[in-house]
Enzyme design. Structure first.
Site, PDB file in Angstrom:
ATOM      1  N   HIS A 166       0.875  -1.170   0.000  1.00 15.47           N
ATOM      2  CA  HIS A 166       0.000   0.000   0.000  1.00 15.47           C
ATOM      3  C   HIS A 166       0.913   1.220   0.000  1.00 15.47           C
ATOM      4  O   HIS A 166       1.526   1.546   1.020  1.00 15.47           O
ATOM      5  CB  HIS A 166      -0.918  -0.032   1.223  1.00 15.47           C
ATOM      6  CG  HIS A 166      -1.814  -1.231   1.226  1.00 15.47           C
ATOM      7  ND1 HIS A 166      -2.161  -1.922   2.360  1.00 15.47           N
ATOM      8  CD2 HIS A 166      -2.426  -1.864   0.183  1.00 15.47           C
ATOM      9  CE1 HIS A 166      -2.966  -2.925   2.020  1.00 15.47           C
ATOM     10  NE2 HIS A 166      -3.134  -2.917   0.715  1.00 15.47           N
ATOM     11  N   GLU A 169       1.411   4.080   2.604  1.00 13.88           N
ATOM     12  CA  GLU A 169       1.877   3.718   3.946  1.00 13.88           C
ATOM     13  C   GLU A 169       3.395   3.868   3.976  1.00 13.88           C
ATOM     14  O   GLU A 169       4.148   2.907   4.113  1.00 13.88           O
ATOM     15  CB  GLU A 169       1.391   2.304   4.288  1.00 13.88           C
ATOM     16  CG  GLU A 169      -0.139   2.266   4.369  1.00 13.88           C
ATOM     17  CD  GLU A 169      -0.750   0.876   4.307  1.00 13.88           C
ATOM     18  OE1 GLU A 169      -1.989   0.776   4.194  1.00 13.88           O
ATOM     19  OE2 GLU A 169      -0.001  -0.122   4.347  1.00 13.88           O
ATOM     20  N   HIS A 259       3.319  -2.456   6.986  1.00 11.52           N
ATOM     21  CA  HIS A 259       2.179  -1.601   6.617  1.00 11.52           C
ATOM     22  C   HIS A 259       1.998  -0.461   7.607  1.00 11.52           C
ATOM     23  O   HIS A 259       2.617  -0.421   8.666  1.00 11.52           O
ATOM     24  CB  HIS A 259       0.880  -2.429   6.615  1.00 11.52           C
ATOM     25  CG  HIS A 259       0.770  -3.376   5.470  1.00 11.52           C
ATOM     26  ND1 HIS A 259      -0.080  -3.163   4.417  1.00 11.52           N
ATOM     27  CD2 HIS A 259       1.418  -4.536   5.217  1.00 11.52           C
ATOM     28  CE1 HIS A 259       0.036  -4.165   3.550  1.00 11.52           C
ATOM     29  NE2 HIS A 259       0.939  -5.014   4.001  1.00 11.52           N
ATOM     30  N   GLU A 335       1.894  -3.561  11.496  1.00 12.72           N
ATOM     31  CA  GLU A 335       1.161  -2.304  11.280  1.00 12.72           C
ATOM     32  C   GLU A 335       1.689  -1.210  12.196  1.00 12.72           C
ATOM     33  O   GLU A 335       1.819  -1.403  13.401  1.00 12.72           O
ATOM     34  CB  GLU A 335      -0.335  -2.508  11.575  1.00 12.72           C
ATOM     35  CG  GLU A 335      -1.031  -3.500  10.653  1.00 12.72           C
ATOM     36  CD  GLU A 335      -1.399  -2.919   9.287  1.00 12.72           C
ATOM     37  OE1 GLU A 335      -1.199  -1.696   9.075  1.00 12.72           O
ATOM     38  OE2 GLU A 335      -1.879  -3.699   8.427  1.00 12.72           O
TER      39      GLU A 335
HETATM   40 ZN   LIG Z   1      -1.519  -1.629   4.323  1.00 16.17          ZN
END
Ligand SMILES: [Zn+2]
Length: 374
Positions: A166, A169, A259, A335
Site C-alpha cells: 500500500h 503507507e 504496513h 502495522e
Molecule cells: Zn496496508
C-alpha cells in the site's frame, strides 16, 4: 495564494482557494479505484497570516475513522515533518496554520520519495554481502528491486521482508530503512549474528507506481496488491507475481510484510491464525516473537489490533496468509499508525519517520531473538 501538487506523489484537488480563511480541498481517488486518503500538496502564500484549510468529503474516504484524532503532517524543508492539530466532524477535516515561510508542504504522512528509495537500495549494495537485483518491471515500467543480503548456504534460514504494498503507507519504507541500516552495520552484533545464520530478501517498495502516483492503496491500475497473492498476474499485478515467483524459488522461514494503519493508534502485528495450516507450533513462534519485541521496545504492544481470523477463515489472497500457508512459517503483517502510538505519544511529531526507522531496527532484534526457533 497558490496550491501545488504537480510533483511526485502529489495529490490534492482545489475546490476553492480565493480567501486564506476558506481554503477548500478534496483528495483524488487512486487511479481506477474507489480508494482515496493520501494527500500531499504545497501551499505558497502569506507569511504570518492564519490560513484555514478544509479537506472535504472524507466520509467516503477509504478509512473515515482514520481522521478522528488525526493531525496533519507539515514541513518547510521536506526533512522535518511536524504535526498540526485538526478537527474532524465526520466529513470535513479542518486545520489552521500560520506559515513561518512562504512555502509549506502538507501530507498524510511524511513522504518517502522514489529518489530516497534509489539511494537506500544503492547504498545497501555497497555492503559486501548485499546484492541488488531487478526482478522485472511494473505496469509503468518502474523497477521491482530486490536486495539479497547474506550468502545462501545449507542450514541458513530464509527471511523475507517487504513494504509498501500500500504505497501511501510510507512509514513502511522508513521502517525498512531502519531494519536495513542495522542489518548492514558491521559494528552491530544483531546484524552480524543474523548474517551468520540467515539470508535476507528485502523489497523496500512493493509498489513504486502507486508511490510515484501518490496513491494510498493501489498500483497504477487500481489493483490492491495485498489481495493478489493467491493468483497474481503480469497483466494486473506484476509486482506480486515477480516477488512471489522469487519466494517460491528461495523458500521462506520467516516473513514480515510492513504496513501502516489509518485508524488504530498503536503498533501491532496480525498473524496467520485463520490459515488451514495454523498449528500450536506456529502460535508458539508468534508468541515468542511478540514477547521478544515487547521486551525490546515500548513502541510495540499486543492489546490493540485487528480481530483475529477464526480457524480456517483467513483470506489467502493476503500476503502474510498466503506465505504462512505456502511455507508453513512465521508470517506477520506489521502495522504502524498514521496517527501516533498512544502508549508513548509525541505531541510534536506523532508517529514519525524517526520512530518508524527505530522500530525497524528494534524489530530486527526480535527476528534475531526467535531465529533459533524458526
Ligand atoms: Zn496496508
Amino acid at each position: 495564494m497558490k496550491i501545488f501538487s504537480n510533483f511526485e506523489s502529489g495529490a490534492i484537488n482545489v475546490v476553492k482557494a480565493e480567501s486564506i480563511d476558506d481554503i477548500q480541498l478534496t483528495i483524488p481517488n487512486d487511479n481506477q479505484s474507489e480508494f482515496y486518503q493520501w494527500f500531499h500538496f504545497r501551499l505558497e502564500s502569506l507569511v504570518g497570516e492564519q490560513h484555514s484549510i478544509k479537506l472535504l468529503n472524507l466520509a467516503k474516504s477509504a478509512y473515515p475513522e482514520g481522521w478522528d484524532n488525526y493531525r496533519v503532517a507539515a514541513s518547510y524543508d521536506r526533512e522535518e515533518w511536524f504535526r498540526i492539530p485538526a478537527e474532524f466532524d465526520g466529513d470535513t477535516l479542518t486545520f489552521k496554520v500560520t506559515p513561518e515561510h512562504n512555502s509549506i508542504y502538507f501530507a498524510y504522512f511524511a513522504p518517502y520519495s522514489y529518489g530516497r528509495h534509489q539511494d537506500l537500495i544503492h547504498h545497501a549494495q555497497l555492503h559486501p554481502e548485499c546484492t541488488l537485483e531487478t526482478l522485472g518491471h511494473t505496469l509503468d515500467g518502474n523497477d521491482m528491486s530486490l536486495l539479497t543480503i547474506g550468502t545462501p548456504e545449507p542450514g541458513k534460514k530464509i527471511v523475507w521482508v517487504i513494504g509498501r504494498q500500500h504505497p501511501g503507507e510510507t512509514m513502511a519504507e522508513w521502517f525498512i530503512e531502519g531494519l536495513l541500516t542495522r542489518l548492514l552495520d558491521d559494528e552491530d552484533s544483531v546484524g552480524r549474528t543474523l548474517l551468520g545464520n540467515s539470508v535476507f530478501y528485502v523489497v523496500p517498495n512493493m509498489n513504486p507506481d502507486g508511490a510515484i502516483h501518490g496513491h494510498l492503496r493501489t498500483n497504477a491500475i487500481g489493483v490492491n496488491l495485498n489481495r493478489e497473492w493467491a493468483e497474481p498476474s503480469m497483466a494486473r499485478s506484476p509486482e506480486v507475481f515477480l516477488v512471489r515467483q522469487k519466494m517460491l524459488q528461495t523458500g521462506v522461514d520467516l516473513f514480515l510484510d510492513i504496513h501502516g494503519d489509518e485508524a488504530i493508534p498503536y503498533n501491532f502485528v496480525a498473524g496467520s491464525e485463520g490459515t488451514p495450516s495454523y498449528s500450536e507450533e506456529r502460535q508458539a513462534l508468534e508468541d515468542a516473537f511478540k514477547s521478544a519485541l515487547m521486551a525490546i521496545t515500548p513502541e510495540f504492544q499486543d492489546e490493540y489490533g485487528y480481530d483475529k481470523d477464526k480457524p480456517g477463515e483467513a483470506n489467502l489472497t493476503v500476503a502474510s496468509n498466503w506465505v504462512a500457508e505456502q511455507f508453513d512459517c512465521l508470517s506477520y503483517t506489521v502495522e504502524m499508525p498514521f496517527k501516533d502510538h498512544d502508549f508513548a505519544p509525541d505531541e510534536d511529531y506523532g508517529w514519525s519517520p524517526q520512530r518508524s526507522h527505530q522500530f525497524g531496527r528494534d524489530t530486527l532484534a526480535a527476528v534475531s531473538a526467535v531465529m533459533g526457533l524458526v
